[in-house]
Design an enzyme around this catalytic site. Sequence first.
Site, PDB file in Angstrom:
ATOM      1  CE  LYS B  64      -3.892  -2.416   2.106  1.00 20.94           C
ATOM      2  NZ  LYS B  64      -4.655  -2.761   3.345  1.00 20.94           N
ATOM      3  CD  GLN B 108      -3.347  -4.298   6.484  1.00 18.38           C
ATOM      4  OE1 GLN B 108      -3.235  -3.308   5.752  1.00 18.38           O
ATOM      5  NE2 GLN B 108      -3.941  -5.409   6.088  1.00 18.38           N
ATOM      6  CG  ASP B 131      -9.797   0.243   4.801  1.00 16.22           C
ATOM      7  OD1 ASP B 131      -9.584   0.108   3.573  1.00 16.22           O
ATOM      8  OD2 ASP B 131      -9.023  -0.158   5.678  1.00 16.22           O
TER       9      ASP B 131
END
Lengths: 308, 308
Positions: B64, B108, B131
Amino acid sequence: MTSSTEEAKSELNAASQIIDGKAIAARIRQDIAQQVAALAEKKPGLAVILVGSRPDSQTYVNMKKKACESAGIVSFGFDFDETVTQEVLLETVQKLNQDDRVHGILVQLPLPSHLDQDTILKSVHPDKDVDGLHPTNVAALQMYSGHFLEAPFSIPCTPLGCCVLLEQSAVPLRGAHCVVLGRSQLVGWPMARLLLAQDATVTVVHSKTRNIEDMVRQADVVVAAVGRAQMVKGDWLKPGAVVIDVGINSVDTPGGKKPYKLVGDVDYDSAKAVASKITPVPGGVGPMTIAMLLRNTLASFQRMQKQT
Amino acid sequence: MTSSTEEAKSELNAASQIIDGKAIAARIRQDIAQQVAALAEKKPGLAVILVGSRPDSQTYVNMKKKACESAGIVSFGFDFDETVTQEVLLETVQKLNQDDRVHGILVQLPLPSHLDQDTILKSVHPDKDVDGLHPTNVAALQMYSGHFLEAPFSIPCTPLGCCVLLEQSAVPLRGAHCVVLGRSQLVGWPMARLLLAQDATVTVVHSKTRNIEDMVRQADVVVAAVGRAQMVKGDWLKPGAVVIDVGINSVDTPGGKKPYKLVGDVDYDSAKAVASKITPVPGGVGPMTIAMLLRNTLASFQRMQKQT
């Protein structure tokens, strides 16, 4: 139809059971009334906001207020002219959010088109949103997988009532294929989520679905919430299917005693001959919606009492 | 299988198309890089929070960060010990919420079990939640029916990437029957909503579904997101079905060059012989997830610039 399914049909026919929403709702309302009567001085309160003079909205609001009274829940009515401004409504909601006599706030929908329904629904404090339409409660439902009566937030009354009917009728949902007709924010979509949380396989069909009859014919449980009078016919159903009919549609009855009658989204007579269990209209889901409103108001009250 | 479906199968076989997620993602990333390059001095920034030393999480986080760099997006890494406290993490998020160099905050997952994942995800400001896991964004998705790339909030990257793959592959969704395998908050459930918003008929199947093969066999579009290696076989598919494989499973390859290989939730070789279009693993959905993270970060940046 083959002769073996004809046989199955007639066998099931004999056992076909009417899910008596009126009786189930009455028992729930009685239970709520007892719980409220047993409370100390402070009682649950529900504020009901009505804008304009739609006869159906007025009828619903009156039914809700009366149901509150008969359960010992205090109801506060706020009736506004069709022309009320957004600002006045938002101020009213803000006051009710802060009023500790009020544990539930209900905005009767639909609102006139000059009002921003989303903004008004969002202005209700999530803890007092007994209709389960505030984004906080919408999100909570999407992320919840426990029992629908143990959720620490409000779930929309109509799908919640459908879940209670299924449970009270001992319909097994785990692994069952449930087909929900309709995808509204008020009924279809939350219903799909509630069924999924009970481990059902869920299909959502709607106006753009091809071969809708074939989809419905696979269902162990059909939940019809499309607002189209008598759309689902008996020959759309798998023999033995369970049918929950959320629709309340008014159809003209020329030459009849009354000028109209209320029917569901399911063609009751033909469906009853095929289904194992079915809700009538009226007297099925309708009474449950009001019972769940009282139940959500009491649950809100109980959560707020714990907090203080 | 009848000979006519065999024929159909071999005809379709000839036309079977690999949906090249790697190439589509590369084009999107290039486009994002050009947009970022054209910006004035201020560039989009993404903060990436990693707790502990899970090798898979470390790999994803590194991918990422590198993807950000190559697109001109500034990445800020925050790596914590396995033993970090909830308080420290919440403080970090609060600082990032207020930092105007940061337009996206990614935590994460999974977090170690002593941390309350829900509380931490809720602490991210909804505007920076790239997200799409904050309740505000979860609710927004449930209530949204516009185009997935025009939503004024973040949609979870993986299902968003699947929608882009379907659109870029010109798969018609209106009225199509889509079967989603899996009901996770990250993929299955938001995917179901996104497909419904595109007027598909949607069925969600999962571990408790009976006759899962029969359900999948009806699908015009299959989205597999269950995390079970090669579960969906070619003979589970309707000839001509479109297959989107979200799974990334590591399987041992005893005697192979490498000790393991990555496979999807779909048995690719048998499925490719039946499907009209299919995503490979790796090189299908995986690269799209990262491309969508960059896209969500840029979109967050653009919305924040408009606000100021």
